[in-house]
Design an enzyme around this catalytic site. Structure first.
Site, PDB file in Angstrom:
ATOM      1  N   GLU A 118      -9.516  -0.752   6.801  1.00 19.68           N
ATOM      2  CA  GLU A 118      -8.291  -0.939   7.579  1.00 19.68           C
ATOM      3  C   GLU A 118      -8.571  -0.857   9.079  1.00 19.68           C
ATOM      4  O   GLU A 118      -8.112  -1.671   9.853  1.00 19.68           O
ATOM      5  CB  GLU A 118      -7.280   0.129   7.156  1.00 19.68           C
ATOM      6  N   SER A 139      -3.583   7.411  12.974  1.00 20.91           N
ATOM      7  CA  SER A 139      -3.169   7.420  14.384  1.00 20.91           C
ATOM      8  C   SER A 139      -4.388   7.599  15.309  1.00 20.91           C
ATOM      9  O   SER A 139      -5.437   8.088  14.896  1.00 20.91           O
ATOM     10  CB  SER A 139      -2.167   8.550  14.631  1.00 20.91           C
ATOM     11  N   ASN A 140      -4.189   7.196  16.586  1.00 20.56           N
ATOM     12  CA  ASN A 140      -5.313   7.272  17.524  1.00 20.56           C
ATOM     13  C   ASN A 140      -5.763   8.710  17.768  1.00 20.56           C
ATOM     14  O   ASN A 140      -6.937   8.966  18.042  1.00 20.56           O
ATOM     15  CB  ASN A 140      -4.934   6.583  18.839  1.00 20.56           C
ATOM     16  N   GLU A 141      -4.832   9.666  17.653  1.00 19.07           N
ATOM     17  CA  GLU A 141      -5.240  11.074  17.824  1.00 19.07           C
ATOM     18  C   GLU A 141      -6.230  11.451  16.713  1.00 19.07           C
ATOM     19  O   GLU A 141      -7.238  12.108  16.953  1.00 19.07           O
ATOM     20  CB  GLU A 141      -4.020  12.005  17.763  1.00 19.07           C
ATOM     21  N   GLN A 191       0.834  -1.210   0.000  1.00 19.36           N
ATOM     22  CA  GLN A 191       0.000   0.000   0.000  1.00 19.36           C
ATOM     23  C   GLN A 191       0.870   1.261   0.000  1.00 19.36           C
ATOM     24  O   GLN A 191       1.611   1.491   0.953  1.00 19.36           O
ATOM     25  CB  GLN A 191      -0.880  -0.015   1.260  1.00 19.36           C
ATOM     26  N   GLY A 192       0.756   2.050  -1.044  1.00 21.14           N
ATOM     27  CA  GLY A 192       1.557   3.279  -1.142  1.00 21.14           C
ATOM     28  C   GLY A 192       0.703   4.524  -0.934  1.00 21.14           C
ATOM     29  O   GLY A 192       0.384   5.210  -1.909  1.00 21.14           O
ATOM     30  N   SER A 234       1.163   6.637   2.393  1.00 25.90           N
ATOM     31  CA  SER A 234       1.925   7.612   3.179  1.00 25.90           C
ATOM     32  C   SER A 234       3.172   8.099   2.443  1.00 25.90           C
ATOM     33  O   SER A 234       3.827   7.335   1.735  1.00 25.90           O
ATOM     34  CB  SER A 234       2.366   7.005   4.510  1.00 25.90           C
TER      35      SER A 234
HETATM   36  C1  LIG Z   1       4.617  -0.041  11.277  1.00 23.70           C
HETATM   37  C2  LIG Z   1       3.946   0.866  10.307  1.00 23.70           C
HETATM   38  C3  LIG Z   1       3.467   0.360   9.107  1.00 23.70           C
HETATM   39  C4  LIG Z   1       2.875   1.209   8.159  1.00 23.70           C
HETATM   40  N1  LIG Z   1       2.493   0.696   6.950  1.00 23.70           N
HETATM   41  C5  LIG Z   1       2.035   1.538   5.989  1.00 23.70           C
HETATM   42  C6  LIG Z   1       1.781   1.048   4.668  1.00 23.70           C
HETATM   43  O1  LIG Z   1       1.919  -0.142   4.374  1.00 23.70           O
HETATM   44  N2  LIG Z   1       1.365   1.929   3.737  1.00 23.70           N
HETATM   45  C7  LIG Z   1       1.156   3.258   4.009  1.00 23.70           C
HETATM   46  O2  LIG Z   1       0.755   3.999   3.114  1.00 23.70           O
HETATM   47  N3  LIG Z   1       1.417   3.753   5.250  1.00 23.70           N
HETATM   48  C8  LIG Z   1       1.850   2.927   6.232  1.00 23.70           C
HETATM   49  N4  LIG Z   1       2.124   3.417   7.497  1.00 23.70           N
HETATM   50  C9  LIG Z   1       2.029   4.861   7.726  1.00 23.70           C
HETATM   51  C10 LIG Z   1       0.923   5.267   8.680  1.00 23.70           C
HETATM   52  O3  LIG Z   1      -0.339   5.209   8.049  1.00 23.70           O
HETATM   53  C11 LIG Z   1       1.274   6.690   9.154  1.00 23.70           C
HETATM   54  O4  LIG Z   1       2.430   6.573   9.956  1.00 23.70           O
HETATM   55  C12 LIG Z   1       0.175   7.313   9.981  1.00 23.70           C
HETATM   56  O5  LIG Z   1      -0.931   7.634   9.170  1.00 23.70           O
HETATM   57  C13 LIG Z   1       0.659   8.615  10.698  1.00 23.70           C
HETATM   58  O6  LIG Z   1       1.268   9.478   9.775  1.00 23.70           O
HETATM   59  P1  LIG Z   1       2.745  10.070  10.021  1.00 23.70           P
HETATM   60  O7  LIG Z   1       3.637   8.942  10.405  1.00 23.70           O
HETATM   61  O8  LIG Z   1       3.095  10.887   8.851  1.00 23.70           O
HETATM   62  O9  LIG Z   1       2.615  10.998  11.308  1.00 23.70           O
HETATM   63  P2  LIG Z   1       2.095  12.494  11.325  1.00 23.70           P
HETATM   64  O10 LIG Z   1       0.861  12.608  10.512  1.00 23.70           O
HETATM   65  O11 LIG Z   1       3.231  13.398  11.017  1.00 23.70           O
HETATM   66  O12 LIG Z   1       1.703  12.653  12.841  1.00 23.70           O
HETATM   67  C14 LIG Z   1       2.673  12.831  13.886  1.00 23.70           C
HETATM   68  C15 LIG Z   1       1.922  12.939  15.201  1.00 23.70           C
HETATM   69  O13 LIG Z   1       1.045  14.068  15.185  1.00 23.70           O
HETATM   70  C16 LIG Z   1      -0.287  13.672  15.488  1.00 23.70           C
HETATM   71  N5  LIG Z   1      -1.237  14.436  14.638  1.00 23.70           N
HETATM   72  C17 LIG Z   1      -1.131  14.689  13.321  1.00 23.70           C
HETATM   73  N6  LIG Z   1      -2.202  15.402  12.895  1.00 23.70           N
HETATM   74  C18 LIG Z   1      -3.008  15.566  13.989  1.00 23.70           C
HETATM   75  C19 LIG Z   1      -4.282  16.175  14.199  1.00 23.70           C
HETATM   76  N7  LIG Z   1      -4.948  16.750  13.199  1.00 23.70           N
HETATM   77  N8  LIG Z   1      -4.810  16.149  15.448  1.00 23.70           N
HETATM   78  C20 LIG Z   1      -4.158  15.538  16.471  1.00 23.70           C
HETATM   79  N9  LIG Z   1      -2.946  14.945  16.333  1.00 23.70           N
HETATM   80  C21 LIG Z   1      -2.388  14.945  15.108  1.00 23.70           C
HETATM   81  C22 LIG Z   1      -0.343  12.195  15.078  1.00 23.70           C
HETATM   82  O14 LIG Z   1      -1.348  11.506  15.799  1.00 23.70           O
HETATM   83  C23 LIG Z   1       1.047  11.704  15.480  1.00 23.70           C
HETATM   84  O15 LIG Z   1       1.094  11.439  16.858  1.00 23.70           O
HETATM   85  C24 LIG Z   1       2.706   2.584   8.460  1.00 23.70           C
HETATM   86  C25 LIG Z   1       3.164   3.093   9.693  1.00 23.70           C
HETATM   87  C26 LIG Z   1       3.772   2.250  10.598  1.00 23.70           C
HETATM   88  C27 LIG Z   1       4.276   2.837  11.888  1.00 23.70           C
END
Ligand SMILES: Cc1cc2nc3c(=O)[nH]c(=O)nc-3n(C[C@H](O)[C@H](O)[C@H](O)COP(=O)(O)OP(=O)(O)OC[C@H]3O[C@@H](n4cnc5c(N)ncnc54)[C@H](O)[C@@H]3O)c2cc1C
Length: 403
Positions: free
Chosen positions: A249, A388-390, A131-132, A134
């Site tokens: 998901e 994320s849970n937030e 899945q692409g 992020s």
């Molecule tokens: C082990 C693992 C596997 C994954 N596999 C895939 C995959 O196969 N394909 C894919 O596409 N993605 C994948 N992901 C990516 C995942 O979907 C993202 O990490 C996730 O959506 C969070 O995005 P980010 O890491 O950019 O964090 P950010 O969006 O930068 O967030 C950083 C922090 O800020 C908080 N935050 C951000 N915006 C808000 C808001 N509006 N209100 C409150 N808090 C906020 C978040 O909760 C988090 O704590 C994977 C991630 C992990 C860790």
């Protein structure tokens, strides 16, 4: 909570189906896989493919696909029962990017030619998908995707970076959200492309996670040519497909069966470990913690089956899946925190090599300790991936406040 339920293709006897899956997990798992489950070994791609094919031969792997596409037309409840029982038995995690994400996208939104080209490979586990979505600047805020696809004749020329791409190192194909147009409303101008990872211009780099294992990757695309016929849906309308996947998901990450298995292991540690001269399970703090976790799991399970039943009836709120995601991931982390606290010093000795096939060294503490520490470390990700849970709390608040 059990009994006869209404499934997508008609009624099914939940108890009978549950027993059938349990028996299958006890009797029909090949010996090599069964040994790996007992030793808590990390599963290779071959193990996963072998297992998925076995389930397919039984008619279960794509049981919730419509009959017209090779499924059995199950409703969400039957699917939930299957996944719960498989997780409980510790069998290889079903790699949902193909059969649960892109497969349903293709049979729901794809062209006849896409259905004919891609669905058989997904059903038979011949094609491995990842899945692409992020990117470094687009995770929670997925509408910020900047991987760009420029239309040139009957091709798109795609450049940019995806990140956290789970199991891309094993994948043949990636489904990507790409920007095909820059629009004021960022959700517009995004398209959904199916991309061959063997195309010239693709580079995959591993990211090592805290548990020491290579699950996730960075994927770079440098002027990769993708035929226009590999776009699913209309150009610029990929956002709807992304929302369709993200909803699926969150339901999966409740991981009821995994929580059950981990909680059983916690209880087993309580029976085998000592606190002074007493078994740990005879102490009040241990019993209290176990009871609290059991209550949480019971509540989560009741909610999950009630949400699945609502879905069968075509009901269900927008924030239901978010609640399951929050509670499921928090429970898994809480159980593993409890586990690591009772295994004491053994919990500090993380030995990822002991989870790989052929390990013959000595492990510290109870035999299940290395696998539990591995799960504990990886479980940090459960409150991040899949939204994320937030972000989930934000969705629940918006729905409840009517914003
Ligand atoms: C082990 C693992 C596997 C994954 N596999 C895939 C995959 O196969 N394909 C894919 O596409 N993605 C994948 N992901 C990516 C995942 O979907 C993202 O990490 C996730 O959506 C969070 O995005 P980010 O890491 O950019 O964090 P950010 O969006 O930068 O967030 C950083 C922090 O800020 C908080 N935050 C951000 N915006 C808000 C808001 N509006 N209100 C409150 N808090 C906020 C978040 O909760 C988090 O704590 C994977 C991630 C992990 C860790």
């Amino acid at each position: 909570m059990e009994g006869e339920r209404q499934g997508g293709a008609g009624r099914f006897d939940e108890q009978a189906f549950r027993s059938e899956v349990r028996e299958f997990c006890e009797r029909d798992i090949p010996d090599d896989l069964s040994a790996k489950i007992r030793r808590h070994e990390y599963f290779s791609k071959e193990d996963r493919v072998q297992w998925q094919r076995l389930l397919h031969r039984r008619g279960w792997f794509v049981g919730d696909w419509p009959v017209a596409y090779g499924g059995a037309g199950w409703g969400p409840t039957q699917r939930l029962v299957l996944i719960e029982e498989l997780e409980r038995a510790g069998t290889p995690w079903l790699t949902h990017f193909g059969f649960s994400f892109v497969g349903p996208v293709i049979y729901t939104f794809g062209s006849e030619s896409q259905k004919a080209r891609y669905l058989p490979g997904i059903r038979e586990s011949q094609t491995w998908w990842c899945q692409g979505f992020s990117e470094p600047g687009a995770g929670s805020d997925l509408a910020s995707v900047s991987m760009f696809a420029e239309r040139v004749g009957d091709h798109y020329v795609v450049s940019g970076q995806k990140t956290w791409t789970t199991m891309a190192q094993w994948a043949d194909k990636i489904f990507c959200l790409v920007r095909t147009q820059r629009c004021e409303r960022r959700q517009q101008g995004i398209s959904f492309l199916l991309i061959d990872l063997r195309s010239p211009g693709v580079t995959i780099r591993p990211i090592r996670t805290i548990d020491g294992i290579h699950h996730v990757n960075e994927v770079f695309l440098d002027s990769v040519h993708v035929p226009v016929e590999d776009r699913v849906g209309e150009e610029g309308e990929g956002w709807n497909l992304a929302r369709f996947i993200v909803g699926r998901e969150r339901l999966l990450v409740a991981e009821l069966g995994k929580a059950r298995r981990l909680l059983d292991q916690f209880a087993e540690l309580g029976r085998s470990l000592k606190d002074g001269s007493r078994a740990l399970c005879d102490t009040v703090p241990f019993r209290l913690r176990l009871a609290q976790l059991e209550v949480k799991l019971h509540t989560l399970r009741t909610s999950a089956y009630s949400i699945a039943a609502d879905m069968e009836r075509g009901k269900g709120g927008e924030s239901d899946a978010s609640l399951l995601k929050i509670r499921g991931s928090e429970l898994q982390q809480a159980i593993l925190d409890a586990v690591v606290s009772v295994i004491g010093e053994s919990g500090l000795a993380f030995q990822p090599e002991s989870l790989l096939a052929g390990f013959s060294g000595v492990t510290h503490g109870p035999s299940m300790a290395p696998a539990l520490v591995f799960d504990h470390l990886y479980s940090r990700a459960t409150s991040i991936y899949g939204g994320s849970n937030e972000i989930q709390r934000g969705i629940v608040a918006k729905v409840q406040l009517g914003l």
